[in-house]
Design an enzyme around this catalytic site. Sequence first.
Site, PDB file in Angstrom:
ATOM      1  N   GLU A   9       0.808  -1.215   0.000  1.00  8.97           N
ATOM      2  CA  GLU A   9       0.000   0.000   0.000  1.00  8.97           C
ATOM      3  C   GLU A   9       0.845   1.270   0.000  1.00  8.97           C
ATOM      4  OE1 GLU A   9      -3.479   2.160   2.636  1.00  8.97           O
ATOM      5  OE2 GLU A   9      -1.904   0.998   3.623  1.00  8.97           O
ATOM      6  N   ALA A  22       6.903  -5.802 -13.646  1.00  7.31           N
ATOM      7  CA  ALA A  22       8.114  -5.563 -12.860  1.00  7.31           C
ATOM      8  C   ALA A  22       7.936  -6.031 -11.427  1.00  7.31           C
ATOM      9  CB  ALA A  22       8.467  -4.074 -12.893  1.00  7.31           C
ATOM     10  N   LYS A  53      13.204  -7.909  -5.027  1.00  6.57           N
ATOM     11  CA  LYS A  53      14.466  -7.615  -5.698  1.00  6.57           C
ATOM     12  C   LYS A  53      15.678  -7.596  -4.786  1.00  6.57           C
ATOM     13  CE  LYS A  53      11.915  -4.647  -8.867  1.00  6.57           C
ATOM     14  NZ  LYS A  53      10.616  -4.866  -8.270  1.00  6.57           N
ATOM     15  N   ILE A  58      10.150  -7.531 -16.796  1.00  6.16           N
ATOM     16  CA  ILE A  58      11.353  -6.772 -16.483  1.00  6.16           C
ATOM     17  C   ILE A  58      12.215  -7.673 -15.597  1.00  6.16           C
ATOM     18  CG2 ILE A  58      12.298  -4.658 -15.507  1.00  6.16           C
ATOM     19  CD1 ILE A  58      10.345  -4.239 -17.905  1.00  6.16           C
ATOM     20  N   SER A  59      13.335  -8.122 -16.118  1.00 10.31           N
ATOM     21  CA  SER A  59      14.201  -9.032 -15.388  1.00 10.31           C
ATOM     22  C   SER A  59      15.484  -8.312 -14.986  1.00 10.31           C
ATOM     23  CB  SER A  59      14.486 -10.279 -16.226  1.00 10.31           C
ATOM     24  OG  SER A  59      15.107 -11.287 -15.443  1.00 10.31           O
ATOM     25  N   LYS A  99      21.063 -10.323 -12.811  1.00 10.31           N
ATOM     26  CA  LYS A  99      21.317 -11.350 -11.792  1.00 10.31           C
ATOM     27  C   LYS A  99      20.714 -12.714 -12.179  1.00 10.31           C
ATOM     28  CE  LYS A  99      21.863  -8.293  -7.831  1.00 10.31           C
ATOM     29  NZ  LYS A  99      21.925  -7.029  -8.547  1.00 10.31           N
ATOM     30  N   LYS A 154      14.309 -15.020 -10.783  1.00 11.83           N
ATOM     31  CA  LYS A 154      14.103 -14.209 -11.980  1.00 11.83           C
ATOM     32  C   LYS A 154      14.426 -15.010 -13.241  1.00 11.83           C
ATOM     33  CE  LYS A 154      13.035 -10.376 -12.091  1.00 11.83           C
ATOM     34  NZ  LYS A 154      11.686  -9.776 -12.239  1.00 11.83           N
ATOM     35  N   GLY A 183      22.903  -1.272 -19.149  1.00  7.79           N
ATOM     36  CA  GLY A 183      21.574  -1.040 -19.694  1.00  7.79           C
ATOM     37  C   GLY A 183      20.730  -2.294 -19.721  1.00  7.79           C
TER      38      GLY A 183
END
Length: 159
Positions: free
Chosen positions: A15, A62, A66, A104-105, A108, A120, A149
């Site tokens: 939230e 995404a 992470k 979106i990976s 890593k 991932k 990138g």
Amino acid sequence: GRYRPRRLLLVERAEFALFEIDRELGAAGRGLPVVPVLADVADEDRMRGVLAAYRPQVILHAAAHKHVPMVEKNPVEGLRNNVLGTHVLGRLAGEAGVEAFVLISTDKAVNPSSVMGASKRLAELVVQSLDVSHARTRYVAVRFGKRDGFHGVGDPALP
């Protein structure tokens, strides 16, 4: 740019994070309607309802845990969120006729040395398997890294 979305749908289960990004995007004042949706991508019934209500053309997925140390300490939750969540949302996207699903990976995921990286990589494999099974939806995975990138997964230079 050439893309002129009618609205931006933000799906987030935390939230406070949803509140913050909604507020930040609202403050940017670009005139694009932003719709904050408090939901967990691994909740199949909730996501089916969200897709039916909003009928997105493109999903940029995404949603992932992470932080390597946190996922190492909570591996089951990391796998549930990163792999199962990707599978649930990706499969539902295909069933709903979404035009494109973009995972979106992370860099890593290449030769992973952590649960997060492995989760991932598994998510990338889920997306590749969905790309074969849902002809109407285009499934793509991109890897972002701190060094260089992004790259499309499946590029000849990538494993």
